[in-house]
Design an enzyme around this catalytic site. Structure first.
Site, PDB file in Angstrom:
ATOM      1  N   ASN A 160      36.286  37.093  47.597  1.00 21.78           N
ATOM      2  CA  ASN A 160      36.619  35.708  47.232  1.00 21.78           C
ATOM      3  C   ASN A 160      37.361  34.972  48.349  1.00 21.78           C
ATOM      4  O   ASN A 160      38.002  33.962  48.094  1.00 21.78           O
ATOM      5  CB  ASN A 160      37.401  35.664  45.907  1.00 21.78           C
ATOM      6  CG  ASN A 160      38.661  36.513  45.954  1.00 21.78           C
ATOM      7  OD1 ASN A 160      39.132  36.854  47.031  1.00 21.78           O
ATOM      8  ND2 ASN A 160      39.210  36.842  44.799  1.00 21.78           N
ATOM      9  N   ARG A 218      50.410  34.351  47.913  1.00 19.10           N
ATOM     10  CA  ARG A 218      51.168  34.936  46.802  1.00 19.10           C
ATOM     11  C   ARG A 218      52.406  34.078  46.545  1.00 19.10           C
ATOM     12  O   ARG A 218      53.080  33.657  47.493  1.00 19.10           O
ATOM     13  CB  ARG A 218      51.598  36.376  47.104  1.00 19.10           C
ATOM     14  CG  ARG A 218      50.484  37.406  46.958  1.00 19.10           C
ATOM     15  CD  ARG A 218      49.963  37.511  45.513  1.00 19.10           C
ATOM     16  NE  ARG A 218      48.841  38.422  45.375  1.00 19.10           N
ATOM     17  CZ  ARG A 218      47.558  38.060  45.324  1.00 19.10           C
ATOM     18  NH1 ARG A 218      47.206  36.785  45.392  1.00 19.10           N
ATOM     19  NH2 ARG A 218      46.608  38.965  45.178  1.00 19.10           N
ATOM     20  N   GLN A 256      52.994  36.426  36.919  1.00 17.93           N
ATOM     21  CA  GLN A 256      51.777  35.862  36.338  1.00 17.93           C
ATOM     22  C   GLN A 256      51.425  36.617  35.070  1.00 17.93           C
ATOM     23  O   GLN A 256      51.392  37.844  35.123  1.00 17.93           O
ATOM     24  CB  GLN A 256      50.631  35.927  37.346  1.00 17.93           C
ATOM     25  CG  GLN A 256      50.861  34.958  38.476  1.00 17.93           C
ATOM     26  CD  GLN A 256      49.664  34.814  39.412  1.00 17.93           C
ATOM     27  OE1 GLN A 256      49.733  34.099  40.380  1.00 17.93           O
ATOM     28  NE2 GLN A 256      48.572  35.485  39.140  1.00 17.93           N
ATOM     29  N   HIS A 279      46.217  30.621  38.587  1.00 14.31           N
ATOM     30  CA  HIS A 279      45.610  31.435  39.652  1.00 14.31           C
ATOM     31  C   HIS A 279      44.088  31.503  39.465  1.00 14.31           C
ATOM     32  O   HIS A 279      43.562  32.414  38.831  1.00 14.31           O
ATOM     33  CB  HIS A 279      46.224  32.837  39.618  1.00 14.31           C
ATOM     34  CG  HIS A 279      45.954  33.639  40.840  1.00 14.31           C
ATOM     35  ND1 HIS A 279      46.627  34.791  41.128  1.00 14.31           N
ATOM     36  CD2 HIS A 279      45.088  33.452  41.859  1.00 14.31           C
ATOM     37  CE1 HIS A 279      46.186  35.295  42.269  1.00 14.31           C
ATOM     38  NE2 HIS A 279      45.234  34.502  42.720  1.00 14.31           N
TER      39      HIS A 279
END
Ligand code: NAD
Length: 385
Positions: free
Chosen positions: A147, A285, A314, A333
């Site tokens: 990704n 991050r 998260q 995210h």
């Protein structure tokens, strides 16, 4: 037979399966550096399906069960009564995505007596305590490159959204207004700005390449300098470290892994050295930034905008200050879990599992930790130099 726990984000609130906006995905043969896409023996899904939520099961569940493995798919990952904590003691394989990470802390790894491999269906394995994994001989693998381009595209989108101040303008339209003076009072062109990229690995380099046509002045730093011909082609100015980089730019994008060296790097001191009204886009991050320093800098005007899609922890709690700070363009995210990316990392996870079950080598580029040491991409990108 193995016991496999797959931790995934919950299904869509509107139900599963969703109605898809498109019927197919473009076919991409190779990543930009020539690396092949995942090569499992087969896949058990149609590319373009939602695979990253519980009912999608990364397209692995039928296949794993047909081999006789025990498979548990859950989104319940926090607290001692969670499914993850309950199942960990006799689990052989844990799979999770950075978007909804199964935090494998030293304590959890201590309780996971049978754990042999932790697979990140995506990129970024900082949710696993890598030092403990090294000490316990647990393999950590991720689907390198799956990704990276997805995130690079999201980064460019957010740079433009911040600099041009897109989000408030969109909101004016939704609210039925036509307040042009309000809409443009914080809106600038990107052209001519100094843009700095912190870490020019797969994502950072793709961001540099995508921003070059905007006629910006490009700067970067990384532990490894890019080849001279790339620097020349893109017109890059090299900086020794992030401190040298940050002080001469208008826009900073962040693409380093979260390590002891990068944790909390975007703090009050660093932000104070930047030009007043700088922008930061951090899809690397959340914990690379000092949460409250970012809020302070936006409130004082030192930063003109902050965006990205990574938070800590998260999922972000409802009262996380980044939800309400001024001039932000945060998303949950999502950058690396487009339907396009999901097809790649689901296939890559299956490739890793096939190697693991057959006892054949996992590609070095997928390895973060193996045999009690950093390996492959882990040795390049995570290990202290
Ligand atoms: P990569 O391994 O190709 O690149 C990482 C780069 O960081 C390397 O070039 C390395 O040399 C550099 N680096 C590491 N520590 C550094 C330091 N202290 N100072 C300067 N440079 C340093 O990885 P990538 O595919 O480009 O991904 C980068 C990171 O982005 C991942 O580790 C992950 O945390 C994050 N990521 C986020 C998403 C998302 O959905 N938001 C998706 C994928 C990756």
């Amino acid at each position: 037979m193995a016991k496999i726990v797959i931790v995934l984000y919950p299904d869509p609130t509107v139900g599963f399966p969703p109605i898809y906006a498109r019927d197919s995905l473009p076919v991409i043969e190779r990543y930009p550096n020539g690396q092949t896409l995942p090569t499992p023996s087969a896949i058990d899904f149609s590319p373009g399906q939602l695979l990253g939520s519980v009912s999608g099961g990364l397209g692995l569940v039928r296949w794993l069960e047909s081999l006789g493995h025990e498979v548990i798919v859950t989104s319940d990952k926090e607290g001692p009564d969670s499914v993850l904590d309950r199942e960990l003691p006799d689990t052989d394989v844990v799979i999770s995505q950075p978007f909804w990470p199964a935090y494998l802390s030293p304590e959890r790894l201590q309780s996971a007596k049978n754990l042999k491999i932790a697979i990140t269906a995506g990129i970024g394995s900082d949710h696993v305590d890598l030092k403990s994994a090294i000490a316990k001989g647990i393999t950590v693998a991720e689907v390198t490159y799956c990704n990276s381009i997805s995130v690079a595209e999201h980064t460019v989108m957010q740079v433009l959204a911040l600099v041009r101040d897109y989000i408030p303008q969109y909101k004016i339209v939704i609210d039925g207004g036509w307040d042009i003076a309000d809409a443009v009072s914080r809106s600038y062109d990107l052209e001519g700005m100094d843009v700095g990229v912190f870490a020019a690995g797969r994502i950072g380099r793709a961001v540099l390449e995508r921003l070059a046509p905007f006629d910006v002045k490009l700067h970067y730093t990384d532990r490894y300098r890019l080849p001279a011909d790339i620097e020349e082609k893109l017109g890059l100015t090299w900086h020794e470290d992030i401190h040298d980089l940050a002080k001469g730019i208008d826009v900073l994008t962040v693409h380093a892994p979260l390590t002891d060296e990068t944790h909390g790097l975007l703090d009050d001191d660093l932000l104070a050295t930047m030009r007043r009204g700088s922008y930061i886009v951090n899809p690397a991050r959340g914990a690379i930034a000092d949460r409250d320093a970012i809020v302070r800098a936006l409130e004082s005007g030192q930063l003109a905008g902050y965006a990205g899609d990574v938070w800590f922890p998260q999922p972000a709690p409802a009262d996380h200050p980044w939800r309400t700070m001024p001039h932000h363009g945060m998303t949950p995210h999502t950058s690396g879990t487009s339907l396009t990316a999901q097809a790649r990392y689901a296939a890559g996870t299956r490739e890793i599992l096939e190697n693991f079950f057959a006892g054949t080598p996992i590609r070095p580029e997928y390895l973060i930790v193996e045999g009690g040491a950093y390996a492959g991409t882990g040795a390049h990108s995570y290990q202290s130099k």
